[in-house]
Design an enzyme around this catalytic site. Structure first.
Site, PDB file in Angstrom:
ATOM      1  N   HIS A  89       9.836  -3.880  -6.923  1.00 15.72           N
ATOM      2  CA  HIS A  89       8.828  -3.361  -7.851  1.00 15.72           C
ATOM      3  C   HIS A  89       9.379  -3.340  -9.270  1.00 15.72           C
ATOM      4  CE1 HIS A  89       5.729  -0.454  -9.361  1.00 15.72           C
ATOM      5  NE2 HIS A  89       4.980  -1.248  -8.629  1.00 15.72           N
ATOM      6  N   HIS A 110       1.301  -5.826 -13.304  1.00 22.98           N
ATOM      7  CA  HIS A 110       0.305  -4.770 -13.528  1.00 22.98           C
ATOM      8  C   HIS A 110      -0.619  -5.150 -14.682  1.00 22.98           C
ATOM      9  CE1 HIS A 110       3.555  -2.708 -11.432  1.00 22.98           C
ATOM     10  NE2 HIS A 110       2.577  -2.071 -10.841  1.00 22.98           N
ATOM     11  N   HIS A 119       0.584  -6.341  -4.860  1.00 17.03           N
ATOM     12  CA  HIS A 119       0.958  -5.176  -4.054  1.00 17.03           C
ATOM     13  C   HIS A 119       0.625  -5.387  -2.573  1.00 17.03           C
ATOM     14  CE1 HIS A 119       1.188  -3.485  -8.121  1.00 17.03           C
ATOM     15  NE2 HIS A 119       2.119  -2.704  -7.622  1.00 17.03           N
ATOM     16  N   HIS A 241      -5.300   4.953  -9.210  1.00 19.92           N
ATOM     17  CA  HIS A 241      -3.946   4.490  -8.901  1.00 19.92           C
ATOM     18  C   HIS A 241      -2.879   5.098  -9.821  1.00 19.92           C
ATOM     19  CE1 HIS A 241      -0.754   1.610 -10.171  1.00 19.92           C
ATOM     20  NE2 HIS A 241      -0.396   1.816  -8.913  1.00 19.92           N
ATOM     21  N   HIS A 245       0.222   8.212  -9.135  1.00 17.58           N
ATOM     22  CA  HIS A 245       1.659   8.013  -9.382  1.00 17.58           C
ATOM     23  C   HIS A 245       2.243   9.157 -10.207  1.00 17.58           C
ATOM     24  CE1 HIS A 245       3.122   4.121  -7.970  1.00 17.58           C
ATOM     25  NE2 HIS A 245       1.937   3.610  -8.212  1.00 17.58           N
ATOM     26  N   PHE A 262       7.409   2.694 -13.207  1.00 14.44           N
ATOM     27  CA  PHE A 262       7.470   1.428 -12.457  1.00 14.44           C
ATOM     28  C   PHE A 262       8.840   1.192 -11.829  1.00 14.44           C
ATOM     29  CE2 PHE A 262       4.096  -0.701 -15.372  1.00 14.44           C
ATOM     30  CZ  PHE A 262       3.082  -0.306 -14.520  1.00 14.44           C
ATOM     31  N   HIS A 275       0.120   2.987  -1.995  1.00 15.07           N
ATOM     32  CA  HIS A 275      -0.362   1.619  -2.195  1.00 15.07           C
ATOM     33  C   HIS A 275      -1.130   1.068  -1.004  1.00 15.07           C
ATOM     34  CE1 HIS A 275       0.162   0.049  -6.145  1.00 15.07           C
ATOM     35  NE2 HIS A 275       1.091   0.979  -6.270  1.00 15.07           N
TER      36      HIS A 275
HETATM   37 CU1  C2O Z   1       3.087  -1.517  -8.947  1.00 13.79          CU
HETATM   38 CU2  C2O Z   1       1.428   1.575  -8.094  1.00 13.79          CU
HETATM   39  O1  C2O Z   1       2.338   0.267  -9.052  1.00 13.79           O
END
Ligand code: C2O
Length: 345
Positions: A89, A110, A119, A241, A245, A262, A275
């Protein structure tokens, strides 16, 4: 033209945020030739991803925790190690790779139409590696069902400090039974639980229906070879999303580590559950309006490719067109109600 899979040997220093401890995000170099992705044969075992909050099967939970601890125990030289998986990632998201043919442009998965397919593929290989480590070729990772009132807490299987699923770098104020705020923006709302649920359901409707009428609005803006990174995210990547995070990461760390940044997000086992639900939402979006909610048909999207190590440590080149059907990839999601579908804002 489509963005090409990065060249592993050209992986360089990532642009880490201020305060991050030095991290080399590059994977160990390949020991075998790159192979093109082939979907698993249709008769191979199906992996049904369960909703994390409903896991009561002790045998499944033990298997999952064992698989993660085995992954954590693999040496740094093994591309399948938990550390190297987390770094996948970081490498794809913090500028460790340039776009092939464009040394001045970083590769960023992203904030564009690459968000969903990248993802999906990442989780696909992560799941197969876990299965391999416990010799279970039907093993499936759980998903965090945050679009359903029952699943709006941090799933408790991840919050046991003695479990391999635990991560100490999480927000202390957001532990169960606190409900997630799907548009969290660094400020804890003053809602009652019922108000928070109602708020979250409205956000879901808005982000999957009202704000998601076209592929571009839902999945993100086109990003082709030679384009500057970050052309624009789709509704889902943007909210919920991103907020989930930030809500999960530790507010006392410099960059909300682990989930809130990230480069570190993949270090928290919760990342993969988050995810998985994001990935599930891609399919849900298509299912709720078969006429209008469709994948892009643009060749530049379909032919974009990524590189991952598989469960046998082989580097695999996978194209977006290979990742459009979970069924073909032999996995799916335990069905859950979609209570937000009736909740117009
Ligand atoms: Cu690649 Cu939820 O981020």
């Amino acid at each position: 033209l489509p963005i090409e899979a990065p060249i592993l040997a050209d992986c360089g220093a990532a642009d880490l945020p201020p305060g991050a401890s030095p991290t080399n995000c590059c994977p160990p170099l390949k020991t075998s030739d790159i192979v093109d992705f082939v979907p698993p044969p249709p008769w191979s075992p199906f992996r049904l991803r369960p909703a994390a909050h409903l896991i009561t099967d002790k045998a499944y939970l033990d298997k999952f925790a064992l698989a993660i601890s085995r992954m954590k125990a693999l040496p740094d030289s093994d591309p399948r190690s938990f550390k190297n998986q987390a770094n996948v990632h970081c490498a794809y998201c913090d500028g460790a790779y340039d776009q092939v043919g464009f040394p001045d442009l970083e590769l960023q998965v992203h904030n564009s139409w690459l968000f969903f397919p990248f993802h999906r593929c990442y989780l696909y290989f992560f799941e197969r590696i876990l299965g391999k480590l416990i010799e279970d070729d039907s093993f499936a990772i759980p998903y965090w069902n945050w679009d359903n009132p029952e699943g709006m807490k941090m799933p408790s299987i991840y919050t046991d400090p003695t479990s391999s699923l635990f991560d100490p770098l999480r927000d202390a104020k957001h532990q169960p039974p606190t409900l997630v705020d799907l548009d969290y923006n660094d400020v804890d709302p003053n809602y009652t639980d019922n108000e928070q649920i109602d708020h979250n359901l409205r956000i879901m409707y808005r982000q999957l229906v009202s704000n998601a009428r076209t592929p571009e609005l839902f999945m993100g803006r086109p990003y082709r070879a030679g384009d500057k990174p970050n052309p624009g995210s789709g509704s889902m990547e943007n909210i919920p999303h991103g907020p989930v995070h930030v809500w999960s990461g530790d507010r006392n760390q410099p960059n909300g580590e682990n989930m809130g940044s990230f480069y570190s997000a993949g270090r928290d086992p919760l990342f993969y559950a988050h995810h998985a639900n994001v990935d599930r939402m891609w399919d849900v979006w298509k299912a709720i309006n078969k006429k209008r909610h469709r994948d892009f048909t643009d060749k530049d999207w379909l032919e974009t490719s990524f590189l991952f190590y598989d469960e046998n440590k082989r580097p695999v080149r996978v194209r977006v067109r290979d990742a459009l059907e979970p069924g073909v990839m032999r996995y799916g999601y335990e069905q859950m109600p979609l209570p937000w579908l009736k909740t117009r804002p």
